[in-house]
Scaffold this motif. Sequence first.
Motif, short mmCIF file in Angstrom:
data_model
loop_
_atom_site.label_atom_id
_atom_site.label_comp_id
_atom_site.label_asym_id
_atom_site.label_seq_id
_atom_site.Cartn_x
_atom_site.Cartn_y
_atom_site.Cartn_z
N VAL A 118 -25.01 14.49 -42.27
CA VAL A 118 -25.13 13.10 -42.73
C VAL A 118 -23.86 12.69 -43.47
O VAL A 118 -23.43 13.36 -44.41
CB VAL A 118 -26.35 12.94 -43.66
CG1 VAL A 118 -26.47 11.48 -44.12
CG2 VAL A 118 -27.62 13.39 -42.97
N ASP A 119 -23.30 11.60 -43.01
CA ASP A 119 -22.08 11.07 -43.62
C ASP A 119 -22.46 9.97 -44.62
O ASP A 119 -22.85 8.87 -44.22
CB ASP A 119 -21.19 10.52 -42.49
CG ASP A 119 -20.26 9.42 -42.98
OD1 ASP A 119 -19.76 9.53 -44.11
OD2 ASP A 119 -20.04 8.46 -42.21
N ALA A 120 -22.34 10.31 -45.91
CA ALA A 120 -22.58 9.32 -46.98
C ALA A 120 -21.31 9.22 -47.82
O ALA A 120 -21.37 9.14 -49.04
CB ALA A 120 -23.78 9.74 -47.82
N LEU A 121 -20.17 9.24 -47.15
CA LEU A 121 -18.90 9.22 -47.89
C LEU A 121 -18.52 7.79 -48.28
O LEU A 121 -18.38 7.48 -49.46
CB LEU A 121 -17.79 9.86 -47.05
CG LEU A 121 -17.88 11.39 -46.92
CD1 LEU A 121 -16.84 11.92 -45.93
CD2 LEU A 121 -17.69 12.06 -48.28
N PHE A 122 -18.33 6.93 -47.29
CA PHE A 122 -17.93 5.55 -47.58
C PHE A 122 -18.70 4.60 -46.68
O PHE A 122 -18.97 4.90 -45.53
CB PHE A 122 -16.43 5.34 -47.34
CG PHE A 122 -15.56 6.28 -48.12
CD1 PHE A 122 -15.37 6.09 -49.48
CD2 PHE A 122 -14.98 7.37 -47.50
CE1 PHE A 122 -14.60 6.98 -50.21
CE2 PHE A 122 -14.21 8.26 -48.23
CZ PHE A 122 -14.02 8.07 -49.58
N GLY A 123 -19.01 3.44 -47.20
CA GLY A 123 -19.67 2.40 -46.42
C GLY A 123 -18.79 1.16 -46.39
O GLY A 123 -17.61 1.23 -46.03
N ALA A 135 -24.52 8.56 -39.62
CA ALA A 135 -23.74 7.83 -40.63
C ALA A 135 -24.67 6.90 -41.39
O ALA A 135 -25.55 6.26 -40.80
CB ALA A 135 -22.66 7.00 -39.95
N LEU A 136 -24.49 6.83 -42.70
CA LEU A 136 -25.24 5.87 -43.50
C LEU A 136 -24.44 4.58 -43.64
O LEU A 136 -23.29 4.59 -44.09
CB LEU A 136 -25.55 6.44 -44.89
CG LEU A 136 -26.39 7.71 -44.90
CD1 LEU A 136 -26.89 8.02 -46.31
CD2 LEU A 136 -27.59 7.58 -43.96
N ASP A 137 -25.04 3.52 -43.22
CA ASP A 137 -24.51 2.16 -43.26
C ASP A 137 -23.36 1.94 -42.28
O ASP A 137 -23.45 1.08 -41.41
CB ASP A 137 -24.09 1.74 -44.68
CG ASP A 137 -24.19 0.23 -44.85
OD1 ASP A 137 -24.89 -0.40 -44.05
OD2 ASP A 137 -23.57 -0.31 -45.79
N VAL A 138 -22.27 2.69 -42.43
CA VAL A 138 -21.08 2.53 -41.58
C VAL A 138 -20.47 3.93 -41.43
O VAL A 138 -20.42 4.65 -42.42
CB VAL A 138 -20.04 1.62 -42.28
CG1 VAL A 138 -18.83 1.39 -41.40
CG2 VAL A 138 -20.64 0.31 -42.73
N PRO A 139 -20.02 4.32 -40.25
CA PRO A 139 -19.30 5.60 -40.17
C PRO A 139 -18.07 5.56 -41.10
O PRO A 139 -17.29 4.61 -41.05
CB PRO A 139 -18.89 5.69 -38.70
CG PRO A 139 -19.83 4.79 -37.98
CD PRO A 139 -20.13 3.66 -38.94
N SER A 140 -17.93 6.57 -41.93
CA SER A 140 -16.84 6.56 -42.91
C SER A 140 -15.49 6.52 -42.21
O SER A 140 -15.22 7.32 -41.31
CB SER A 140 -16.92 7.81 -43.78
OG SER A 140 -18.08 7.74 -44.56
N GLY A 141 -14.67 5.57 -42.62
CA GLY A 141 -13.35 5.42 -42.02
C GLY A 141 -13.27 4.21 -41.11
O GLY A 141 -12.18 3.77 -40.76
#
Length: 501
Positions: free
Chosen positions: A124-129, A156-162
């Motif tokens: 799960v990617d919760a780095l950046f949205g 990805a949460l909300d938006v894939p980070s990057g």
Amino acid sequence: MFSPAQPIYPVAGIREIEHQLIPSAKPPLMERAGRAAAEDAVRLIMDRPGPILFACGPGNNGGDGFVMARQLHQAGREVIVAFADDPAALPSDAGKAHADFLHAGGTIASDLPSAPSQGWALVVDALFGIGLKRKIDGRFADWIATLNAQPAPRMALDVPSGLDADTGRPLGPCFRATHTTTFIALKPGLLTNDGPDYCGEISVQRLDIDCPACLVPMGHAITPALFETCLVPRPRNTHKGRHGDVGILGGDAGMAGAALLAGRAALWLGAGRVYVGLLDPKAPAVDHAYPELMLRNAPALPRQLTVLALGPGLGQRAEAQAELVSAIAGDHALVLDADALNLLAADPALHGAVAARRSPTVLTPHPAEAARLLGCSSPEVQGDRLSAALALASRFRACTVLKGCGSLIATPDGHWYINGTGHPGMASAGMGDVLTGLVASLLAQGWAAEPALIAAVHLHGAAADMLAREGVGPIGLTAGELIGAARRLFNGWLAQARHTP
Ligand SMILES: NC(=O)C1=CN([C@@H]2O[C@H](COP(=O)(O)OP(=O)(O)OC[C@H]3O[C@@H](n4cnc5c(N)ncnc54)[C@H](O)[C@@H]3O)[C@@H](O)[C@H]2O)[C@@H](O)CC1
Ligand SMILES: [K+]
């Protein structure tokens, strides 16, 4: 029933909604987001064994990750959370989510652990949205590379980070999701440009909020619901004169096929009569495969038309330029495509005349043509496709589709739409000519420019998708094959539409 068209908000619009709702929302939006994502995860991995890996970032996107991890931990799943920042520096909701996770018995690692022997059930990617500000580098870039290398479903949460949530442009290293759970509403960058390649399947979790009136212009993801009221059956007592005369003008030496494809698309989607004017003086006088098309040398094309589509195979000779000038002056609806757009770009004196036309004008540029019209580069257009489409629609007072992955439609009034149908097999010669014929056909049959363009773009991609499901494509699909599929699909839509008398 057609599924309703989903709203799309740019980041500024989402921020406005958050601003209005966050202070009073009970339960808090972050709690709702994390819970909704946990439900998506359970659906995604079902009985897939193994721990779930979370990478949490320094903002509220990380907070969503902590809430989701807590939910899954409390549901009995093994979760491993990597978070390397100072918890005291987290925004308040995210700080609370971090503390709640620890309080629930969760543990946090300061680096990504090596993969367990049996593999992760999910990463799960919760780095950046939507708070991404710049290219990701350093440790976060390393984390993204590691996450992308995992042979597990990637969420990805909300938006894939990057990924830039407005433009669909990766700013640098970017998480490559197989599934994206996005909150509150769709964002344009998920649907256009490189967005679809990085998002995988998208689910929208509205978090049970009613989007209040938003200050920022809002778009829609296209479904047939947007043009259902135009899908009206013909009266039995009709004749071809009531379904419009289309002229396709183009087909210089070696490029007659482009104009013929557009003509056939117009005819097969229901136009009453279709004339194809060919600039090549040696062009054939009849298309033996499709003799219903009325072929003419360009100068002999009738001018009393419902719609003129100028561009397929047009070339850029002086004759073509003269045709552009006379087409702009005509009082028929006008579709400008391909070299008609290039000629227009090269002659700024004509721009005002296009904007001043009284009858509808439709522009169908791909990114390079859009760049020429706007006097910028293709990468600049691709860097902000929505702004480019809106700028063209406003400058030329014309409904405009900016073609490419996630085709964007913009209107002179600032409405915009993103199309989700179609596949990479459509990157082949003649596809644009077919689209031009489809939109000309609907205009000829009395559709207003906005629904005609939306429907044609959606149909074009949906027909390709249907053929791919039947084994025709994605690779090797030809533009000509698309025409019959578009006809089949369109008739299906007509049968399905609810008709209000
Ligand atoms: N505010 C809320 O209560 C809610 C927020 N939501 C979530 O919060 C996200 C937005 O939160 P934020 O505004 O905190 O933004 P993010 O969490 O997307 O990121 C912001 C943080 O990352 C830093 N940053 C940005 N780009 C960086 C880069 N390239 N390298 C290193 N650091 C970088 C910023 O300085 C800031 O500290 C949404 O995408 C969504 O996931 C949702 O939970 C809905 C509710
Ligand atoms: K993310």
